[in-house]
Design an enzyme around this catalytic site. Structure first.
Site, PDB file in Angstrom:
ATOM      1  N   TYR A   1       0.901  -1.328  -0.225  1.00 38.76           N
ATOM      2  CA  TYR A   1       0.180   0.265  -0.122  1.00 38.76           C
ATOM      3  C   TYR A   1       0.855   1.299  -0.060  1.00 38.76           C
ATOM      4  O   TYR A   1       0.737   2.067  -0.725  1.00 38.76           O
ATOM      5  CB  TYR A   1      -0.758   0.104   1.315  1.00 38.76           C
ATOM      6  CG  TYR A   1      -1.262   1.247   1.335  1.00 38.76           C
ATOM      7  CD1 TYR A   1      -2.405   1.891   0.478  1.00 38.76           C
ATOM      8  CD2 TYR A   1      -1.636   1.685   2.723  1.00 38.76           C
ATOM      9  CE1 TYR A   1      -3.195   2.986   0.665  1.00 38.76           C
ATOM     10  CE2 TYR A   1      -2.571   2.820   3.032  1.00 38.76           C
ATOM     11  CZ  TYR A   1      -3.181   3.370   2.094  1.00 38.76           C
ATOM     12  OH  TYR A   1      -3.879   4.609   2.227  1.00 38.76           O
TER      13      TYR A   1
ATOM     14  N   ASN B   1       7.718  -9.842  -2.404  1.00 40.98           N
ATOM     15  CA  ASN B   1       7.486 -11.259  -2.574  1.00 40.98           C
ATOM     16  C   ASN B   1       6.046 -11.432  -2.870  1.00 40.98           C
ATOM     17  O   ASN B   1       5.367 -12.462  -2.779  1.00 40.98           O
ATOM     18  CB  ASN B   1       7.839 -11.768  -1.548  1.00 40.98           C
ATOM     19  CG  ASN B   1       7.216 -11.582  -0.060  1.00 40.98           C
ATOM     20  OD1 ASN B   1       6.467 -10.937  -0.117  1.00 40.98           O
ATOM     21  ND2 ASN B   1       7.449 -12.421   1.087  1.00 40.98           N
TER      22      ASN B   1
ATOM     23  N   ALA C   1       9.002  -3.275   3.173  1.00 43.77           N
ATOM     24  CA  ALA C   1       8.749  -4.742   3.472  1.00 43.77           C
ATOM     25  C   ALA C   1       8.491  -5.285   4.555  1.00 43.77           C
ATOM     26  O   ALA C   1       9.752  -4.964   5.484  1.00 43.77           O
ATOM     27  CB  ALA C   1       9.579  -5.576   2.557  1.00 43.77           C
TER      28      ALA C   1
ATOM     29  N   TYR D   1       4.717  -6.627  16.910  1.00 41.40           N
ATOM     30  CA  TYR D   1       5.058  -5.738  15.718  1.00 41.40           C
ATOM     31  C   TYR D   1       5.680  -4.471  16.268  1.00 41.40           C
ATOM     32  O   TYR D   1       6.946  -4.243  15.465  1.00 41.40           O
ATOM     33  CB  TYR D   1       3.636  -5.334  15.280  1.00 41.40           C
ATOM     34  CG  TYR D   1       3.645  -4.310  14.109  1.00 41.40           C
ATOM     35  CD1 TYR D   1       4.572  -4.418  13.035  1.00 41.40           C
ATOM     36  CD2 TYR D   1       2.960  -2.964  14.371  1.00 41.40           C
ATOM     37  CE1 TYR D   1       4.536  -3.435  12.061  1.00 41.40           C
ATOM     38  CE2 TYR D   1       3.178  -1.890  13.505  1.00 41.40           C
ATOM     39  CZ  TYR D   1       3.790  -2.237  12.073  1.00 41.40           C
ATOM     40  OH  TYR D   1       3.954  -1.299  11.248  1.00 41.40           O
TER      41      TYR D   1
ATOM     42  N   HIS E   1      -6.833  -2.824   8.705  1.00 38.12           N
ATOM     43  CA  HIS E   1      -6.851  -1.337   8.638  1.00 38.12           C
ATOM     44  C   HIS E   1      -8.049  -0.901   8.703  1.00 38.12           C
ATOM     45  O   HIS E   1      -9.111  -1.100   7.900  1.00 38.12           O
ATOM     46  CB  HIS E   1      -5.908  -0.772   7.728  1.00 38.12           C
ATOM     47  CG  HIS E   1      -4.326  -1.344   7.784  1.00 38.12           C
ATOM     48  ND1 HIS E   1      -4.185  -2.527   7.569  1.00 38.12           N
ATOM     49  CD2 HIS E   1      -3.351  -0.384   8.267  1.00 38.12           C
ATOM     50  CE1 HIS E   1      -2.724  -2.378   7.946  1.00 38.12           C
ATOM     51  NE2 HIS E   1      -2.100  -1.057   8.490  1.00 38.12           N
TER      52      HIS E   1
HETATM   53  N1  NAD Z   1      -0.090   1.205   6.800  1.00 40.14           N
HETATM   54  C1  NAD Z   1       0.117   1.896   7.984  1.00 40.14           C
HETATM   55  O1  NAD Z   1      -0.631   2.507   8.406  1.00 40.14           O
HETATM   56  C2  NAD Z   1       1.614   1.950   8.521  1.00 40.14           C
HETATM   57  C3  NAD Z   1       1.837   2.603   9.575  1.00 40.14           C
HETATM   58  C4  NAD Z   1       3.046   2.397  10.260  1.00 40.14           C
HETATM   59  C5  NAD Z   1       4.175   1.724   9.880  1.00 40.14           C
HETATM   60  N2  NAD Z   1       3.900   1.216   8.446  1.00 40.14           N
HETATM   61  C6  NAD Z   1       4.830   0.333   8.010  1.00 40.14           C
HETATM   62  O2  NAD Z   1       5.139   0.800   6.739  1.00 40.14           O
HETATM   63  C7  NAD Z   1       5.340  -0.244   5.672  1.00 40.14           C
HETATM   64  C8  NAD Z   1       4.430  -0.667   4.840  1.00 40.14           C
HETATM   65  O3  NAD Z   1       3.203  -0.839   5.186  1.00 40.14           O
HETATM   66  P1  NAD Z   1       1.933  -1.035   3.981  1.00 40.14           P
HETATM   67  O4  NAD Z   1       0.836  -0.500   4.951  1.00 40.14           O
HETATM   68  O5  NAD Z   1       2.218  -0.557   3.029  1.00 40.14           O
HETATM   69  O6  NAD Z   1       1.937  -2.769   4.290  1.00 40.14           O
HETATM   70  P2  NAD Z   1       1.631  -3.827   2.942  1.00 40.14           P
HETATM   71  O7  NAD Z   1       1.318  -4.955   3.904  1.00 40.14           O
HETATM   72  O8  NAD Z   1       0.656  -3.028   2.220  1.00 40.14           O
HETATM   73  O9  NAD Z   1       2.814  -3.797   2.271  1.00 40.14           O
HETATM   74  C9  NAD Z   1       4.091  -4.407   2.738  1.00 40.14           C
HETATM   75  C10 NAD Z   1       4.703  -5.134   1.528  1.00 40.14           C
HETATM   76  O10 NAD Z   1       5.680  -5.862   1.970  1.00 40.14           O
HETATM   77  C11 NAD Z   1       5.661  -6.952   1.210  1.00 40.14           C
HETATM   78  N3  NAD Z   1       6.340  -7.963   1.977  1.00 40.14           N
HETATM   79  C12 NAD Z   1       6.348  -8.634   3.077  1.00 40.14           C
HETATM   80  N4  NAD Z   1       7.159  -9.337   3.392  1.00 40.14           N
HETATM   81  C13 NAD Z   1       8.147  -9.667   2.829  1.00 40.14           C
HETATM   82  C14 NAD Z   1       9.342 -10.152   2.358  1.00 40.14           C
HETATM   83  N5  NAD Z   1       9.751 -11.138   3.046  1.00 40.14           N
HETATM   84  N6  NAD Z   1       9.923  -9.833   1.058  1.00 40.14           N
HETATM   85  C15 NAD Z   1       9.480  -9.026   0.269  1.00 40.14           C
HETATM   86  N7  NAD Z   1       8.300  -8.395   0.561  1.00 40.14           N
HETATM   87  C16 NAD Z   1       7.632  -8.632   1.448  1.00 40.14           C
HETATM   88  C17 NAD Z   1       4.271  -7.382   1.094  1.00 40.14           C
HETATM   89  O11 NAD Z   1       3.984  -8.282  -0.038  1.00 40.14           O
HETATM   90  C18 NAD Z   1       3.721  -6.193   0.701  1.00 40.14           C
HETATM   91  O12 NAD Z   1       3.604  -5.747  -0.509  1.00 40.14           O
HETATM   92  C19 NAD Z   1       5.791  -1.498   6.528  1.00 40.14           C
HETATM   93  O13 NAD Z   1       6.950  -1.614   7.108  1.00 40.14           O
HETATM   94  C20 NAD Z   1       4.692  -1.071   7.801  1.00 40.14           C
HETATM   95  O14 NAD Z   1       5.499  -1.653   8.868  1.00 40.14           O
HETATM   96  C21 NAD Z   1       2.711   1.178   7.995  1.00 40.14           C
END
Ligand code: NAD
Length: 332
Positions: free
Chosen positions: A11, A32, A75, A142, A190
């Protein structure tokens, strides 16, 4: 700049990739696809490499072949309840995964990293807003795994001459204006996408965890920041990070909104009531999380465009209407 985004089909990562493309950079995603979507990456046949961050040698080869200058490390596994149920997966993906990314960077000679950290590293606090130097006392696997990743990055920087910027997001939200990019995961936890999945008939009702917090209406307060504003911050951070440098910024709007207020804003966007039920509190959820974004505004000149939750959910609703079953048409 040539920029590699781990998790770039997810996202926030794919929102940043789009932004970087439109602002003169040359980004590629490495993902991945455990949660990400091919359709979220523009020109995916050229800009998406399917791979796991655990495969450090493979990642190092990609970094070398594409002459990458900056890594943006998105990721991760990122669900608080799942991390409590299955901490092993979270330590593997978020801690060992980050080590693997850092090792690949060392092998390939890439020295600049931006890291997606989180408000969950702060844990429970009674004083708001949170500043970057507020104590980090995570309450869930987490949060602990993301904090451990911060430590890894800091230690590698000191020893091996990297440069980093840690961006601690609060609640990423919204979709782009043209309705092409939005929020869609296989295992959704979410709030805003869950509300719209109810509105679209994909779920029976929204469960709200806790109605007895000491907040204006008893539900949790969070700070929502639009992905376009997050993307702008990543661009500013990438253009200014240098080896030997270490910086940390909160990424929030500075405004707190309750779960019921988000729900009301979504109902306004949809034009009808959305079924919901208030149930017991969920373990690991602080009552209130609000950022002070003052440091990144002052130091990087970040100028967020979205401050009103009603505007944010309107962008998200537009995307959900265009993609009622998500990026994957079968809705799974
Ligand atoms: N969405 C939020 O509100 C939020 C808030 C705080 C922090 N974050 C951080 O932001 C980052 C992105 O969050 P997001 O909401 O886009 O999550 P998301 O799950 O949409 O995206 C994470 C991506 O990482 C990929 N991924 C996971 N494990 C992997 C691996 N071993 N190898 C390769 N790819 C891998 C997934 O396929 C996915 O596309 C994360 O690190 C999350 O901890 C997000």
């Amino acid at each position: 700049m040539k920029i590699l985004l781990t998790g770039g089909a997810g996202y926030v990562g794919s929102a940043c990739l789009r932004w970087l493309l439109h602002h003169g950079h040359d980004p590629i995603a490495y993902d991945n696809l455990v949660e990400g979507n091919v359709a979220a990456v523009p020109d995916a046949s050229n800009r998406l490499i399917v791979g796991d961050i655990a495969e450090s040698d493979c990642l190092a080869q990609v970094l070398r072949e594409h002459r990458i200058e900056v890594v943006m490390h998105f990721a991760a596994l990122a669900s608080v309840p799942d991390s409590i149920a299955d901490p092993e997966s979270y330590y593997r993906a978020n801690v060992l995964g980050t080590k693997s990314v850092l090792d690949a960077m060392r092998t390939a000679g890439v020295r600049k990293i931006l890291f997606s950290s989180t408000a969950a590293t702060y844990g429970f606090h009674s004083e708001m807003p949170l500043r970057e130097d507020s104590p980090q006392l995570p309450e869930t696997p987490y949060g602990t795994t993301k904090l451990a990743a911060e430590w890894l990055i800091k230690d590698y920087t000191r020893a091996y001459g990297l440069g980093y910027t840690l961006l601690r997001y609060f609640n990423a939200s919204g979709a782009d204006f043209d309705g092409e990019h939005g929020e869609d995961r296989r295992h959704e936890s979410h709030l805003i996408p869950l509300i719209f999945q109810v509105a679209l008939g994909r779920r029976e009702k929204l469960l709200i965890f806790g109605g007895d917090y000491p907040t204006s209406d008893g539900t949790c307060v969070r700070d929502y920041v639009h992905t376009e504003d997050l993307a702008q911050a990543h661009q500013l951070a990438a253009e200014s990070v240098e080896p030997g440098m270490g910086r940390t910024y909160n990424m929030g709007s500075g405004t707190g909104v309750t779960v019921l207020e988000v729900l009301r804003a979504c109902e306004e966007a949809v034009g009808r009531p959305i079924p919901h039920e208030i149930v017991g509190r969920r373990s690991g959820d602080p009552g209130v999380l609000i950022a002070s974004p003052e440091k990144i505004v002052r130091e990087l000149g970040w100028s967020p465009r979205f401050s009103d939750i009603r505007e944010i959910v309107l962008t998200a609703w537009k995307w959900h209407q265009r993609h009622p079953r998500g990026y994957r048409q079968d809705g799974t």
